[in-house]
Every structure is written in structure tokens, then in C-alpha cells.
Design an enzyme around this catalytic site. Structure first.
Site, short mmCIF file in Angstrom:
data_model
loop_
_atom_site.label_atom_id
_atom_site.label_comp_id
_atom_site.label_asym_id
_atom_site.label_seq_id
_atom_site.Cartn_x
_atom_site.Cartn_y
_atom_site.Cartn_z
N LYS A 43 -6.02 12.66 -16.11
CA LYS A 43 -5.66 11.39 -16.76
C LYS A 43 -6.78 10.97 -17.73
CE LYS A 43 -2.74 9.92 -12.94
NZ LYS A 43 -2.63 9.18 -11.68
N ASP A 68 0.85 1.21 -13.95
CA ASP A 68 1.64 2.07 -13.08
C ASP A 68 2.97 1.42 -12.70
OD1 ASP A 68 0.80 4.61 -12.50
OD2 ASP A 68 -0.64 4.00 -10.95
N GLN A 94 -5.59 5.01 -8.00
CA GLN A 94 -5.08 6.33 -7.62
C GLN A 94 -4.70 6.35 -6.14
OE1 GLN A 94 -4.51 9.04 -9.72
NE2 GLN A 94 -3.55 9.94 -7.93
#
Ligand code: NAD
Length: 281
Positions: free
Chosen positions: A50, A117, A94
């Protein structure tokens, strides 16, 4: 019959190129903060990928790394700080977090305006209401882009989703409804799964079981989207046995090179969108 491969890698590359051009016109670059707790090897690889993808399109990425012993308070303090920092546009936690951390509490602490997200309950609710003010979770958003790349009319198609997770199964089901598909959501307690799958014009496999989906699950001419990422001793495998899908279906996404690259491209896109929303004149 040989199915066509949907080349997620290529489609994602084009999205990244277009984002790079748009970002190069900005006075200041968008910025993403990534929070990584623990040392799960897969999470470390995801975070590295990422970061690399961010740098390539001109997004500033900074990872805040914590040992597995991190406390909930330490994570909440950092998130509160990042929420208040004006030059941080997106915050990504994460997953999975260490077992002693309440993940829901952490995800709910992220400001919905920086929740790239799309996991905050406010954004989940806005997604159900088809509001443009939400952030669509990256993997489901990427899946819909892959389907759009086929330039087919999805209206009225039978879509079967295997998996009901908050990250993939539920939001992608929602998005498929918004595409006017007739959606069946299946899960580990579903009966007659193979028969349901054989009725699917679009089959989304997101169950996390290597090569679980074989010929008996695939309707001839179906579109098969393989979300699974399963690390086996020798290789990375999807949830679908690719050979069977190639023999039976009309289209299939490979693993790797299908949904995975799209997830990252959508994270970049959401971070760019967060920047634009936060800098509206
Ligand atoms: P999860 O474990 O949270 O959910 C799995 C779902 O599959 C559950 O709803 C469960 O009920 C269902 N399921 C499990 N076994 C089943 C069975 N035998 N029959 C029917 N349903 C069954 O997983 P997740 O986070 O949704 O991820 C699913 C897969 O997708 C994993 O392999 C994960 O690594 C992968 N994934 C890939 C990406 C990507 O970018 N490509 C992103 C997220 C997740």
C-alpha cells in the site's frame, strides 16, 4: 469453452495512472496514515504494498508501527491525533489487530471523513442509503469496477455472493443490489450451496477456502469474481479452481492479478476523494 480472464492488474494500472495525473496537478499531495499493530507477515506485506502504491501516484504515506503488545489507549490516542491533523486525509487501520484489542472500538474511533476503508458504521449506513458522501470499502468497490469493465448490462442478473463479512460479502451484496442484480448472500450455514451457485450469472467467491469453487458450482457463461487470497505452502490460491472456471464460465478473475490490485487502486482513489472532500472551497 474458454473463459476470458478479467485482468485486474491492467485495469488497476490504468486507474493508478489516471490518479497520478490528477494528483500531479494538486498544490499539496494527499496523505494517508496507516496503523499497523503486531507482526503478522501477511499484514506487513499488505502495508508495504500500500505504501509503495501511494508513493507511485504521489500520495504521502506514513505507517505507524506498534508491537503486538500495544494497548487500546495508545491506538485510540494516535487515531484522535490523526483525526485532528489537517494534513492527514485518510486513516487506515490494518486488520487483523492483536486479539486483546477491540477492533470495532478502534475502527469507530476513525473520523468518518478520513475513513478511506469505509468501515465506520456511519459510512456503512450511508452506503446502504446510496449516499455519495460515504467511502465505499475498497475490495467491494474494486469488484464493481471489474464488472463495469466488461461493459455488460447487469440489470436483473442473478448474483450469488459467498461470504457475509463486513469487509467483502455484505458491502459487495449491497453494491450489486444497487446495480439492479438479484442478490443471494450465502455463508457457512447455507444449504445446497452448489445448486445456488449454479444459478449465478455473477458469482462472487469470498469465503477464504483455497480452490473450494469447482465445476459443480459454476453456471456455464457465468462471471466469476475470485476474492480469496489463500497462502498455501507452494503458492497463492484463490477460492476458485481457475482451470474449472476457465473451462466453464464466460469471465473469471485470476489470483493473483484480479481483485487484489483493484483493492489497492481503490484505496488510492478513496484517499484522493478524501483529500478533495476535505479541501472543498
Ligand atoms: P471472513 O473470514 O471474514 O468471511 C468469510 C465468509 O465466508 C464468512 O461469512 C463465512 O460464513 C463464509 N464461509 C466460510 N466457509 C464457507 C463455506 N464452506 N461455504 C459458504 N460460506 C463459507 O473473510 P473475508 O475477510 O470476507 O475474506 C474472504 C477471502 O477474501 C479471504 O481469502 C481473504 O483473504 C480474501 N480477501 C481478499 C481481498 C483482496 O483484496 N483480494 C480483500 C479482502 C479479503
Amino acid at each position: 469453452m474458454t473463459a476470458k480472464i478479467i485482468n485486474g492488474k491492467e485495469i488497476a494500472k490504468n486507474i493508478r495512472q489516471s490518479l497520478k495525473e490528477k494528483i500531479s496537478l494538486l498544490k499539496t499531495p494527499p496523505a494517508l496514515a496507516v496503523i499497523l499493530a503486531g507482526s503478522d507477515p501477511a499484514s506487513e506485506i499488505y502495508v508495504k504494498n500500500k505504501e509503495k502504491a501511494c508513493h507511485e501516484v504521489g500520495i504521502t504515506a506514513r505507517t505507524h508501527k506498534f508491537p503486538a503488545t500495544v494497548s487500546e489507549k495508545e491506538l485510540l490516542d494516535l487515531i484522535n491525533d490523526l483525526n485532528r491533523t489537517p494534513d492527514i486525509n485518510g486513516i487506515l487501520v490494518q486488520l487483523p489487530l492483536p486479539a486483546h484489542i477491540n477492533s470495532e472500538k478502534i475502527l469507530q474511533a476513525v473520523s468518518p471523513a478520513k475513513d478511506v476503508d469505509g468501515f465506520h458504521p456511519l459510512n456503512t449506513g450511508l452506503l446502504q442509503q446510496k449516499s455519495p458522501d460515504t467511502f465505499i470499502p475498497c475490495t467491494p468497490k474494486g469488484i464493481i469496477r471489474l464488472l463495469h469493465s466488461l461493459s455488460l448490462d447487469l440489470t436483473g442478473l442473478n448474483a450469488v455472493v459467498i461470504g457475509r463479512s463486513q469487509i467483502v460479502g455484505l458491502p459487495v451484496s449491497n453494491l450489486l443490489l444497487q446495480e439492479n442484480c438479484t442478490v443471494t448472500v450465502t455463508h457457512s450455514k447455507t444449504q445446497n450451496l452448489s445448486a445456488l451457485c449454479r444459478s449465478a450469472d455473477i458469482l462472487i467467491a469470498a469465503l477464504g477456502k483455497p480452490e473450494f469453487i469447482t465445476k459443480e458450482y459454476i453456471k456455464p457463461s457465468a462471471i466469476i469474481i475470485d476474492v480469496g487470497i489463500n497462502r498455501t505452502p507452494n503458492s497463492l490460491k484463490g477460492d476458485v479452481r481457475l482451470k474449472d472456471a476457465l473451462d466453464t464460465a464466460a469471465y473469471v478473475t485470476p489470483v493473483p492479478g484480479g481483485v487484489g490490485p483493484m483493492t489497492i487502486a481503490m484505496l488510492l482513489e478513496n484517499t484522493f476523494e478524501a483529500f478533495l472532500k476535505q479541501n472543498r472551497p
